[in-house]
Design a protein around this motif. Structure first.
Motif, PDB file in Angstrom:
ATOM      1  N   PRO A 182      20.205  61.939  93.617  1.00  0.00           N
ATOM      2  CA  PRO A 182      19.667  60.638  93.247  1.00  0.00           C
ATOM      3  C   PRO A 182      18.956  60.509  92.007  1.00  0.00           C
ATOM      4  O   PRO A 182      17.874  61.262  91.954  1.00  0.00           O
ATOM      5  CB  PRO A 182      19.171  59.964  94.499  1.00  0.00           C
ATOM      6  CG  PRO A 182      18.432  61.007  95.299  1.00  0.00           C
ATOM      7  CD  PRO A 182      19.834  62.349  95.131  1.00  0.00           C
ATOM      8  N   GLY A 183      18.685  59.481  90.950  1.00  0.00           N
ATOM      9  CA  GLY A 183      18.127  59.369  90.017  1.00  0.00           C
ATOM     10  C   GLY A 183      18.301  60.174  88.854  1.00  0.00           C
ATOM     11  O   GLY A 183      17.547  60.575  87.776  1.00  0.00           O
ATOM     12  N   ILE A 184      19.564  60.729  88.580  1.00  0.00           N
ATOM     13  CA  ILE A 184      20.234  61.393  87.393  1.00  0.00           C
ATOM     14  C   ILE A 184      21.264  60.315  86.826  1.00  0.00           C
ATOM     15  O   ILE A 184      22.140  59.663  87.403  1.00  0.00           O
ATOM     16  CB  ILE A 184      21.199  62.737  87.850  1.00  0.00           C
ATOM     17  CG1 ILE A 184      20.045  63.498  88.745  1.00  0.00           C
ATOM     18  CG2 ILE A 184      21.621  63.188  86.702  1.00  0.00           C
ATOM     19  CD1 ILE A 184      19.588  64.820  87.803  1.00  0.00           C
ATOM     20  N   ASP A 185      20.879  60.116  85.430  1.00  0.00           N
ATOM     21  CA  ASP A 185      21.656  59.217  84.835  1.00  0.00           C
ATOM     22  C   ASP A 185      22.600  59.771  83.858  1.00  0.00           C
ATOM     23  O   ASP A 185      24.050  59.337  83.992  1.00  0.00           O
ATOM     24  CB  ASP A 185      21.085  58.094  83.920  1.00  0.00           C
ATOM     25  CG  ASP A 185      19.817  57.512  84.710  1.00  0.00           C
ATOM     26  OD1 ASP A 185      20.059  57.107  85.968  1.00  0.00           O
ATOM     27  OD2 ASP A 185      18.764  56.791  84.090  1.00  0.00           O
ATOM     28  N   THR A 186      22.169  60.576  83.205  1.00  0.00           N
ATOM     29  CA  THR A 186      23.000  61.227  82.005  1.00  0.00           C
ATOM     30  C   THR A 186      22.838  62.637  81.695  1.00  0.00           C
ATOM     31  O   THR A 186      22.053  63.365  82.051  1.00  0.00           O
ATOM     32  CB  THR A 186      22.366  60.642  80.848  1.00  0.00           C
ATOM     33  OG1 THR A 186      22.216  59.261  80.770  1.00  0.00           O
ATOM     34  CG2 THR A 186      23.539  60.970  79.439  1.00  0.00           C
ATOM     35  N   ILE A 187      24.156  63.282  81.702  1.00  0.00           N
ATOM     36  CA  ILE A 187      24.479  64.781  81.641  1.00  0.00           C
ATOM     37  C   ILE A 187      25.192  64.747  80.502  1.00  0.00           C
ATOM     38  O   ILE A 187      26.075  64.644  80.395  1.00  0.00           O
ATOM     39  CB  ILE A 187      24.889  65.369  82.862  1.00  0.00           C
ATOM     40  CG1 ILE A 187      24.039  64.879  84.318  1.00  0.00           C
ATOM     41  CG2 ILE A 187      25.109  67.024  82.780  1.00  0.00           C
ATOM     42  CD1 ILE A 187      24.783  65.653  85.262  1.00  0.00           C
ATOM     43  N   THR A 188      24.696  65.644  79.373  1.00  0.00           N
ATOM     44  CA  THR A 188      25.502  65.933  78.132  1.00  0.00           C
ATOM     45  C   THR A 188      25.374  67.418  77.812  1.00  0.00           C
ATOM     46  O   THR A 188      24.202  67.908  77.810  1.00  0.00           O
ATOM     47  CB  THR A 188      24.574  65.185  77.018  1.00  0.00           C
ATOM     48  OG1 THR A 188      24.057  63.832  77.607  1.00  0.00           O
ATOM     49  CG2 THR A 188      25.396  65.146  75.747  1.00  0.00           C
ATOM     50  N   PRO A 189      26.341  67.908  77.765  1.00  0.00           N
ATOM     51  CA  PRO A 189      26.589  69.203  77.306  1.00  0.00           C
ATOM     52  C   PRO A 189      26.290  69.180  75.797  1.00  0.00           C
ATOM     53  O   PRO A 189      26.486  68.581  75.055  1.00  0.00           O
ATOM     54  CB  PRO A 189      28.152  69.608  77.218  1.00  0.00           C
ATOM     55  CG  PRO A 189      28.678  68.417  77.778  1.00  0.00           C
ATOM     56  CD  PRO A 189      27.867  67.124  77.844  1.00  0.00           C
ATOM     57  N   ALA A 190      25.366  70.213  75.398  1.00  0.00           N
ATOM     58  CA  ALA A 190      24.601  70.460  74.105  1.00  0.00           C
ATOM     59  C   ALA A 190      25.313  71.693  73.731  1.00  0.00           C
ATOM     60  O   ALA A 190      26.412  72.320  73.854  1.00  0.00           O
ATOM     61  CB  ALA A 190      23.301  70.600  74.119  1.00  0.00           C
ATOM     62  N   GLY A 191      24.584  72.478  72.711  1.00  0.00           N
ATOM     63  CA  GLY A 191      25.112  73.726  72.080  1.00  0.00           C
ATOM     64  C   GLY A 191      26.430  73.790  71.378  1.00  0.00           C
ATOM     65  O   GLY A 191      26.682  72.659  70.825  1.00  0.00           O
ATOM     66  N   SER A 192      26.867  74.813  71.402  1.00  0.00           N
ATOM     67  CA  SER A 192      28.155  74.929  70.579  1.00  0.00           C
ATOM     68  C   SER A 192      29.307  74.024  71.105  1.00  0.00           C
ATOM     69  O   SER A 192      30.105  73.609  70.654  1.00  0.00           O
ATOM     70  CB  SER A 192      28.825  76.534  70.432  1.00  0.00           C
ATOM     71  OG  SER A 192      28.770  77.129  71.722  1.00  0.00           O
TER      72      SER A 192
END
Length: 614
Positions: A182-192
Motif C-alpha cells: 500500500p502507498g506505492i503509486d509509480t514504478i518506472t524502469p530506468a537505466g538502459s
DNA sequence: GCCGTTTTCGGCCCGACTGTTTTCAGTCG
C-alpha cells in the motif's frame, strides 16, 4: 580485412581498463572510455577515415577524439594494435580484463591480486579463494571471499546480458509484486531499459508514492527485500534494494520521495556520459545536479527536482527523450531547440510483413486484420513464406495466388462492413468514444489488406517463385532464410542480385542480425544500402527483437544513404503486432522522424513511394 | 588524453553501499 568500429571500440575500452589496473591518471582513462563510446556510435567505418589518403581532419571532427587518440586509431587500423596497449600487455595479462567483470572486483583489487599473488585469471582466483589465500591480504575477509566465489559461479553460469523484451518482462513481473504494497503509486524502469538499448545488463526500478517518504520508507524496503521471486539478496540500504532473479538478472530497486522523483529518474536513466555532460553544464551555471535535486551551489537552494522536464528546462534545455540520452549531440540540439520530433506508435499507419497459419503463423487472415485494426493501423500486408521454406509450409506459386485471392476477399468483406457502418473499425471508434478519448475521429477510409509474399532469396540470388506470380501481388518482401555459410561478399552479391528483380519492393530483415546471438550471416551494408537507395527498394527495420532488425546505428546509416526505411513486425501471431514498440524504440534511438519512414504515410502515398511495378 | 562563453593550461561529476574498518578505500551505477 579491415577492422570494424565495434572491434576498434573494444580495443580502446580494454586499453582504458588496463590503464585503470596500472593506476594511471583517471582523466586519461576517461578519455579512452569516451573515445571508445564515440567510435562505437559512428556510422562510417573509421578504418576508411584512418588511411594515409583520407583527410586527417575527419577523425578529429569526432567529439572525444583528439590528436593522440587519432594516432591510436590509425595505429589500430594499420597494425591491429598500438604502442600503449602493447606496453600494458607486457606488464599485465589480457585475462585480467575478465577479472574486472566479476562483481566487487575493480582495478585496484585486480592490480593488488596480481602483485601479491600473481593471480591473473578467474581459475587462479578461484583456487586462491578456496585455499583461503586471500584472507591474508588487506581488506579481504571471509565475507569478501564467499561473495567472490558466488560471483565466479554466477559469472560462469551466465555472463551475458538480457535482451530488452525479456528484461521488460522481468521488470513487469517485479513491478506487479512491488505494487501490492500500500502507498506505492509509480514504478518506472530506468537505466538502459528506459533508453531502449537492445540489451540490459541489469534492471533499475524507481518506485515512488506515500510509502516512499523518508520517515516511513523502511516498511516498503522490507517488502521489496522479501519479494518471493528473489533468488539472492545482494544489498539493502535505507532506500535501495538489490537482488538477483533466478535467471541471473540483477535488479536494483530504489524507493524515492515524490519530491525528488524527477531528479532520480533523470539520474538513473543515464546514460553515464549524458549525465556527466549534464552535470558539467550545471556547474557552469553555478548549479549542481545529483540524484535528489538540481541545487544552487552558493546556498543549496533547490532549483528543480520533481520532474525531468523542470530539470532540463532549468539547465536551458528542451526536454530530451530517454532514447537520445547518449551524449551524442542531444544536449547541443536541446539547447538550440532543434531536437527531432521522434516517431511514436501513433505515427505508424501500416505493417506490411506478417504471417498467418497458411505458413508458420498461428492466426487467420481475418484475425490478423482485426488485431491490426484494434491497434489503430490503416493497412497491413499478409506476407506468408514461399515454398523454399518447406518447414514453414511455404507456398508454391499456385498456393500463393490462391492465398492472395483470400486476402483480397477479406479486405473486401471488411470494406463492405465499413461502408455499412459495421465491423471492427466502427467498433473501435465506438469504444474510443465510450472511453472518452478526445482525439478520436470518425474513421474515413476502410482498412485495407494487401496481398503479399515473403519470397525466399536462394543461394545464387534467384527467387523461389515465378516473376509472373510476384507481378500479381501487392507487396513483395524478399529475405534470406538459408545458406548462411556464405562469405560476406557472397551474401552481399546474393542479396544485391535479388534486389535487381524488379518485382522485389522490400528487403526483409536485411542484416539477419540476432541480438545477443551469433549473427546468422554477415552482409556488407556499405554496399547494400546505397544499392537499395539507387534501386528505390525499401529496407525493412524488423521490429521483433527475437528475430532480426537493424540496430539504431544501422538505421542511421540507412538514412544517410537515402534509403526508404520501413518498420514491420514480421508478426506470427496477433500479439506479436505489439512488437512494433520494440522497433520504434530503435527508430527513436536513431533520431528518425515520421518523415524518415514510409509506413507512416497513408496507404496511397505509401504504395506510391514503393518501387514502381512493371 | 580532451577541451575551451573563467581557452592553450588547468581543469575534468556525484553519492551510496560494502567490508573491514575505528575513519576509509574501493566499487558501483
Amino acid at each position: 580485412m579491415s577492422i570494424d568500429n565495434i572491434t576498434l571500440a573494444r580495443l580502446l575500452d580494454e586499453t582504458a581498463s588496463l590503464l585503470e589496473i596500472d593506476a594511471a591518471d583517471p582523466f586519461r582513462i576517461r578519455s579512452y572510455r569516451r573515445a571508445a563510446e564515440a567510435v562505437e556510435q559512428q556510422t562510417t567505418p573509421l578504418a576508411t577515415l584512418a588511411t594515409p589518403e583520407a583527410d586527417p581532419k575527419a577523425l578529429l571532427a569526432i567529439p572525444g577524439i583528439g590528436k593522440g587518440m587519432a594516432a591510436n586509431i590509425r595505429d589500430l587500423v594499420t597494425t591491429g594494435t598500438m604502442p600503449l596497449r602493447e606496453e600494458l600487455l607486457q606488464k599485465y595479462r589480457p585475462t585480467m580484463l575478465e577479472l574486472l567483470r566479476l562483481p566487487g572486483m575493480g582495478p585496484k583489487t585486480v592490480a593488488m591480486l596480481y602483485s601479491a599473488l600473481e593471480i591473473a585469471d578467474i581459475d587462479a582466483l578461484e583456487a586462491a579463494a578456496r585455499r583461503g589465500d586471500l584472507l591474508s591480504l588487506p581488506r579481504m575477509g571471509q565475507k569478501f571471499t564467499d561473495k567472490l566465489l558466488k560471483g565466479i559461479e554466477d559469472h560462469r553460469r551466465n555472463a551475458s546480458r538480457f535482451r530488452i523484451d525479456i528484461a521488460r518482462g522481468h521488470a513487469e513481473r517485479v513491478s506487479e509484486l512491488i505494487r501490492q504494497f500500500p502507498g506505492i503509486d509509480t514504478i518506472t524502469p530506468a537505466g538502459s531499459l528506459r533508453r531502449g538499448r537492445e540489451s540490459c545488463g541489469d534492471l533499475d526500478l524507481l518506485v515512488t508514492g506515500p510509502a516512499c517518504e523518508s520517515d516511513v520508507v523502511a516498511a516498503a524496503v522490507e517488502h521489496v527485500a522479501t519479494l518471493p521471486l528473489i533468488d539472492k539478496l545482494l544489498a539493502r540500504g535505507q532506500n535501495k534494494v538489490s537482488f538477483n532473479l533466478r535467471k541471473g538478472l540483477q535488479v536494483d530497486v530504489r524507493l524515492l520521495p515524490r519530491a525528488s522523483y524527477g531528479a532520480a529518474l533523470q539520474y538513473f536513466t543515464g546514460s553515464k556520459h549524458h549525465n556527466v555532460a549534464l552535470r558539467q553544464r550545471a556547474i557552469k551555471r553555478g548549479l549542481t545536479l545529483n540524484e535528489y535535486a538540481l541545487l544552487r551551489l552558493e546556498d543549496n537552494q533547490i532549483i528543480a527536482a520533481a520532474s525531468e522536464e523542470e530539470i532540463y528546462n532549468a539547465l536551458d534545455l528542451d526536454y530530451i527523450p530517454p532514447e537520445l540520452r547518449e551524449n551524442c549531440g542531444e544536449i547541443e540540439a536541446a539547447e538550440k531547440h532543434i531536437l527531432p520530433r521522434l516517431i511514436t506508435r501513433a505515427d505508424i499507419r501500416g505493417d506490411v510483413h506478417m504471417h498467418t497459419h497458411e505458413s508458420d503463423g498461428v492466426n487467420s487472415i481475418r484475425e490478423m486484420a482485426e488485431a491490426a485494426i484494434a491497434r489503430g493501423l490503416e493497412y497491413i500486408a499478409i506476407t506468408d513464406h514461399s515454398k523454399n521454406l518447406a518447414m514453414t509450409n511455404g507456398m508454391d506459386d499456385k498456393r500463393t495466388l490462391a492465398h492472395a485471392q483470400r486476402i483480397r476477399q477479406v479486405s473486401d468483406e471488411l470494406a463492405a462492413e465499413f461502408a455499412a457502418k459495421k465491423g471492427p473499425q466502427w467498433a473501435r471508434y465506438q469504444q474510443r468514444l465510450n472511453d472518452g478519448e478526445p482525439e478520436s475521429v470518425e474513421p474515413s477510409v476502410p482498412f485495407r489488406l494487401l496481398a503479399g509474399i515473403e519470397v525466399d532469396i536462394l543461394a545464387d540470388g534467384a527467387l523461389d517463385l515465378e516473376d509472373d506470380t510476384l507481378a500479381q501481388l501487392d507487396i513483395v518482401v524478399a529475405s534470406v532464410h538459408s545458406g548462411f555459410n556464405q562469405t560476406e561478399e557472397e551474401m552481399t552479391a546474393r542479396v544485391l542480385r535479388a534486389a535487381e528483380n524488379p518485382y522485389v519492393q522490400i528487403l526483409g530483415h536485411p542484416t539477419g542480425r540476432k541480438v545477443l546471438k551469433r549473427e546468422p550471416y554477415r552482409i556488407n551494408l556499405e554496399q547494400l544500402l546505397p544499392a537499395a537507395a539507387r534501386l528505390g527498394i525499401a529496407v525493412e527495420h524488423n521490429a521483433a527483437p527475437a528475430r532480426a532488425d537493424l540496430s539504431d546505428i544501422n538505421l542511421r546509416k540507412a538514412k544517410e544513404f537515402g534509403c526508404k526505411i520501413i518498420c514491420n513486425t514480421d508478426a506470427h501471431s496477433t500479439e506479436e503486432l505489439d512488437q512494433i514498440d520494440d522497433g520504434i524504440v530503435q527508430l527513436r534511438r536513431a533520431w528518425l522522424t515520421p518523415a524518415d519512414l514510409i509506413n507512416t504515410q497513408p496507404l496511397e502515398a505509401f504504395l506510391a513511394s514503393l518501387r514502381p511495378r512493371q
